[in-house]
Motif scaffolding. Structure first.
Motif, PDB file in Angstrom:
ATOM      1  N   ASN A 170      -0.454   4.313   0.824  1.00 45.52           N
ATOM      2  CA  ASN A 170      -1.227   5.382   1.458  1.00 45.52           C
ATOM      3  C   ASN A 170      -0.667   5.947   2.765  1.00 45.52           C
ATOM      4  O   ASN A 170      -0.934   7.081   3.104  1.00 45.52           O
ATOM      5  CB  ASN A 170      -2.664   4.920   1.689  1.00 45.52           C
ATOM      6  N   PHE A 171       0.049   5.170   3.493  1.00 42.96           N
ATOM      7  CA  PHE A 171       0.656   5.627   4.749  1.00 42.96           C
ATOM      8  C   PHE A 171      -0.324   6.324   5.688  1.00 42.96           C
ATOM      9  O   PHE A 171      -0.094   7.455   6.122  1.00 42.96           O
ATOM     10  CB  PHE A 171       1.878   6.532   4.476  1.00 42.96           C
ATOM     11  N   CYS A 172      -1.420   5.673   6.013  1.00 38.44           N
ATOM     12  CA  CYS A 172      -2.283   6.172   7.082  1.00 38.44           C
ATOM     13  C   CYS A 172      -1.406   6.154   8.340  1.00 38.44           C
ATOM     14  O   CYS A 172      -0.621   5.206   8.524  1.00 38.44           O
ATOM     15  CB  CYS A 172      -3.495   5.261   7.268  1.00 38.44           C
ATOM     16  N   ARG A 196      -5.939  10.268   6.388  1.00 35.34           N
ATOM     17  CA  ARG A 196      -6.892   9.486   5.604  1.00 35.34           C
ATOM     18  C   ARG A 196      -7.325  10.182   4.311  1.00 35.34           C
ATOM     19  O   ARG A 196      -7.910   9.574   3.428  1.00 35.34           O
ATOM     20  CB  ARG A 196      -8.136   9.164   6.458  1.00 35.34           C
ATOM     21  N   HIS A 226     -10.658   1.982  -0.074  1.00 35.87           N
ATOM     22  CA  HIS A 226     -10.386   3.215   0.689  1.00 35.87           C
ATOM     23  C   HIS A 226     -11.424   4.248   0.247  1.00 35.87           C
ATOM     24  O   HIS A 226     -11.646   4.406  -0.953  1.00 35.87           O
ATOM     25  CB  HIS A 226      -8.971   3.694   0.346  1.00 35.87           C
ATOM     26  N   GLN A 263      -4.828  -4.590   0.048  1.00 37.59           N
ATOM     27  CA  GLN A 263      -4.858  -3.651   1.174  1.00 37.59           C
ATOM     28  C   GLN A 263      -5.726  -2.450   0.824  1.00 37.59           C
ATOM     29  O   GLN A 263      -6.336  -1.846   1.660  1.00 37.59           O
ATOM     30  CB  GLN A 263      -3.441  -3.192   1.533  1.00 37.59           C
ATOM     31  N   CYS A 296       0.844  -1.197   0.000  1.00 36.91           N
ATOM     32  CA  CYS A 296       0.000   0.000   0.000  1.00 36.91           C
ATOM     33  C   CYS A 296       0.880   1.247   0.000  1.00 36.91           C
ATOM     34  O   CYS A 296       1.940   1.261   0.621  1.00 36.91           O
ATOM     35  CB  CYS A 296      -0.878  -0.022   1.248  1.00 36.91           C
ATOM     36  N   CYS A 347      -0.995   2.950  10.535  1.00 39.79           N
ATOM     37  CA  CYS A 347      -0.948   1.628   9.897  1.00 39.79           C
ATOM     38  C   CYS A 347       0.464   1.162   9.554  1.00 39.79           C
ATOM     39  O   CYS A 347       1.275   1.894   8.986  1.00 39.79           O
ATOM     40  CB  CYS A 347      -1.814   1.658   8.634  1.00 39.79           C
TER      41      CYS A 347
HETATM   42 FE1  SF4 Z   1      -2.992   1.347   3.340  1.00 36.01          FE
HETATM   43 FE2  SF4 Z   1      -5.286   0.611   4.513  1.00 36.01          FE
HETATM   44 FE3  SF4 Z   1      -3.031   0.771   5.921  1.00 36.01          FE
HETATM   45 FE4  SF4 Z   1      -4.176   3.003   5.070  1.00 36.01          FE
HETATM   46  S1  SF4 Z   1      -5.070   1.533   6.538  1.00 36.01           S
HETATM   47  S2  SF4 Z   1      -1.982   2.511   4.950  1.00 36.01           S
HETATM   48  S3  SF4 Z   1      -5.016   2.317   3.103  1.00 36.01           S
HETATM   49  S4  SF4 Z   1      -3.449  -0.636   4.264  1.00 36.01           S
END
Ligand code: SF4
Length: 436
Positions: A145-147, A269, A230, A187, A143, A150
Motif C-alpha cells: 500500500n505504501f502509505c 490512504r 485497511h 499488515q 504490504c 509507513c
Molecule cells: Fe501497509 Fe498499513 Fe503501512 Fe499502510 S500503514 S503501508 S496499509 S502496513
C-alpha cells in the motif's frame, strides 16, 4: 506481528539447544527483534545496542543478532553493534548459518550473499507460543500500500499471503493445544488472497472473508480476532461474514490516521472521511442485524497520527470533529516521526514537537471522555472474559469487546473463560466481580 515473529525465533533457537533466559548477563546469544514503525522503538534499540556493547566487552562468547524491521539507514548505524543483521525472512536458514559459522563474525559481504541467496518461507516455522490460550497466527506478511508515513513496505517487502491450508492447520493445532483466542495477523488483513484445492481438485480463491468463515467453522470454544484491516477495501462480504460468524468477536481496530481529507491524500490512504464514516455505519448496522444482546454493539478502535507534515491547525480541528463524530472505543494516537525511506520523510516535518504534544493531549482527553461513556454500556452486565494474567492481587483479562477487565480471583483461572459482573467503568477498563 513482531511478537509472533519472536515466537518463531524462539522455536528456531531452542531447536539449536539454546534456552531462554531473562537475565541478559547469562546469555551466549542475544536476539533483538526490532520494530521501525515509530522512532521511539528505534531509539530503544539504540539504547540496547549500547548495553550489548558493554556486555560483549565482558564476554568474548556473546554474539548478538539484530532482526525484524531494519531500515537501510539503521542497518549501517547498527552494524558495528551487532555480529549479524539478519532479515526475519531468513529465519529458516538461521540454524544452518549459525552452526556452520560457529557463530563467528561473518564479513559483511558474505553475510549479504547469504541473505540475498535465500528463498525463504519463515512463516512455515512452527512457533513456540508464549501463551497457549492466546495465539498469534500470521496470515500474510508485507504490504503493497505504501502509505506515505509507513516503513513497512520497505522493511517487510511486498505482500505475501500464506496458503489457507497452512493457516487452518496452525489454527487447528493451536485449538487442540488449548487456544481460546486466535489472533490473525497481517499488515493489511483484508488484502489476503490465496488459492485452495478442494477435494474435487477444484481451485477456490480464498479471500479474507472466506478465510474467517473457514476458521469460524472449526469446532471448539474459541474467539477470533484480527489486526489490522485497511478501510479502503473493506468489502460488504467481509462485513457480513464478521457479523454472522459468532466466534469473531465484536471488536475492530480500523486505522483512520487523520480526520482531514487533504491529509489523508498526502498520507496516500486512498479513502475519504466520508468513505470511512459510511464504512463504520455499515459495520455497526450489520452487527445490529445479525447479533443479539451486547453483541449487537461493535467496539471500534483506531490509529491516529498527529502533526503529519503540513498539518495545519484547521486540518487538526477537522480530525477533532471527526474523532468526536465517530466516537471510538479506543484510539492509539501517535505523534508523527519521519521514517527513513518513506515519502513523508521527504516532506517538511514542520509541526513543532510542542504542537504535536498539544494535539496529542487534546485527542487523548476527548478519547477519555468518550471511552468512559462507551464502557458504561457494560455496567451491571455479565460479560465473558478471557483471563490473561495476575497483577497486584487482581486478575486481568479481556472481554469479547476487547475491554480490559479487572477483578479478584484465583490465579489458576489464567487462560480460562470466566463470567464477570461489571461494577465500575473507567475510560480504559472495567472493574467487576467474578460470578463463575
Ligand atoms: Fe501497509 Fe498499513 Fe503501512 Fe499502510 S500503514 S503501508 S496499509 S502496513
Amino acid at each position: 506481528m513482531n511478537k509472533s515473529d519472536s515466537e518463531r525465533i524462539a522455536q528456531v533457537l531452542e531447536g539449536m539447544g539454546y534456552q531462554k533466559t531473562s537475565n541478559e548477563k547469562e546469555a551466549d546469544l542475544l536476539v533483538v527483534n526490532m520494530c521501525s514503525v515509530r522512532q521511539s522503538a528505534v531509539d530503544r534499540v539504540y539504547g540496547m545496542a549500547k548495553k550489548i556493547q558493554t556486555l560483549k566487552a565482558k564476554s568474548y562468547k556473546l554474539k548478538a543478532i539484530l532482526t525484524g524491521c531494519v531500515s537501510k539507514k539503521d542497518f549501517s548505524k547498527f552494524k558495528n553493534f551487532f555480529d549479524f543483521i539478519l532479515p526475519i525472512k531468513t529465519l529458516p536458514k538461521w540454524q544452518e548459518f549459525l552452526k556452520k559459522k560457529g557463530v563467528h563474525f561473518l564479513p559483511n559481504q558474505r553475510e549479504k550473499d547469504f541473505v540475498e541467496n535465500l528463498k525463504c518461507d519463515y512463516l512455515k516455522i512452527k512457533p513456540k507460543h508464549e501463551k497457549s490460550f492466546s495465539v498469534f497466527i500470521p496470515i500474510s506478511t508485507g504490504c503493497d500500500n505504501f502509505c506515505s508515513f509507513c516503513i513497512v513496505p520497505f522493511v517487510r517487502g511486498p505482500l505475501i499471503c500464506r496458503p489457507a491450508n497452512e493457516i487452518l492447520n496452525e489454527v487447528k493445532e493451536a485449538i487442540k493445544n488449548g487456544a481460546k483466542e486466535i489472533w490473525l495477523l497481517g499488515q493489511n488483513v483484508n488484502d489476503y488472497n490465496s488459492k485452495l484445492k478442494s477435494q474435487k481438485s477444484k481451485v477456490n480463491v480464498i479471500n479474507f472473508a472466506r478465510l474467517l468463515k473457514m476458521i469460524n467453522d472449526i469446532p471448539g470454544d474459541f474467539w477470533i480476532r484480527f489486526t489490522s484491516p485497511h478501510p479502503k477495501n473493506f468489502s460488504n462480504e467481509l462485513i457480513e461474514t464478521m457479523a454472522k460468524c459468532q466466534k469473531v468477536t465484536p471488536y475492530l481496530n480500523l486505522p483512520l490516521q487523520s480526520g482531514d481529507d487533504e491529509i489523508l491524500k498526502k498520507m496516500n490512504r486512498n479513502y475519504t472521511t466520508k468513505d470511512y464514516e459510511n464504512l463504520v455505519k455499515k459495520i455497526r448496522q450489520t452487527f445490529k442485524k445479525y447479533r443479539k444482546g451486547l453483541e449487537k454493539y461493535v467496539a471500534i478502535s483506531t490509529d491516529i497520527i498527529v502533526g503529519f507534515p503540513g498539518e495545519t491547525r484547521k486540518q487538526f480541528e477537522n480530525t477533532v470533529k471527526f474523532f468526536k463524530k465517530i466516537k471510538f472505543d479506543m484510539a492509539y494516537i501517535a505523534k508523527f516521526s519521519p521514517r527513513p525511506g518513506t515519502a513523508a520523510e521527504k516532506m517538511k516535518d514542520d509541526v513543532s514537537p510542542k504542537e504535536k504534544e498539544r494535539r496529542y493531549k487534546i485527542l487523548t482527553n476527548i478519547l477519555k471522555k468518550i471511552a468512559k461513556k462507551k464502557n458504561e454500556k457494560f455496567l451491571n452486565k455479565e460479560i465473558e472474559v478471557l483471563v490473561e494474567e495476575e497483577k497486584n492481587g487482581f486478575l486481568l483479562g479481556k472481554s469479547r469487546h476487547f475491554k480490559t477487565v479487572k477483578f479478584k480471583g484465583e490465579k489458576n483461572l489464567i487462560g480460562e473463560f470466566v463470567k464477570v459482573k461489571v461494577l465500575k467503568a473507567e475510560p480504559f477498563g472495567l472493574f467487576g466481580k467474578l460470578i463463575k
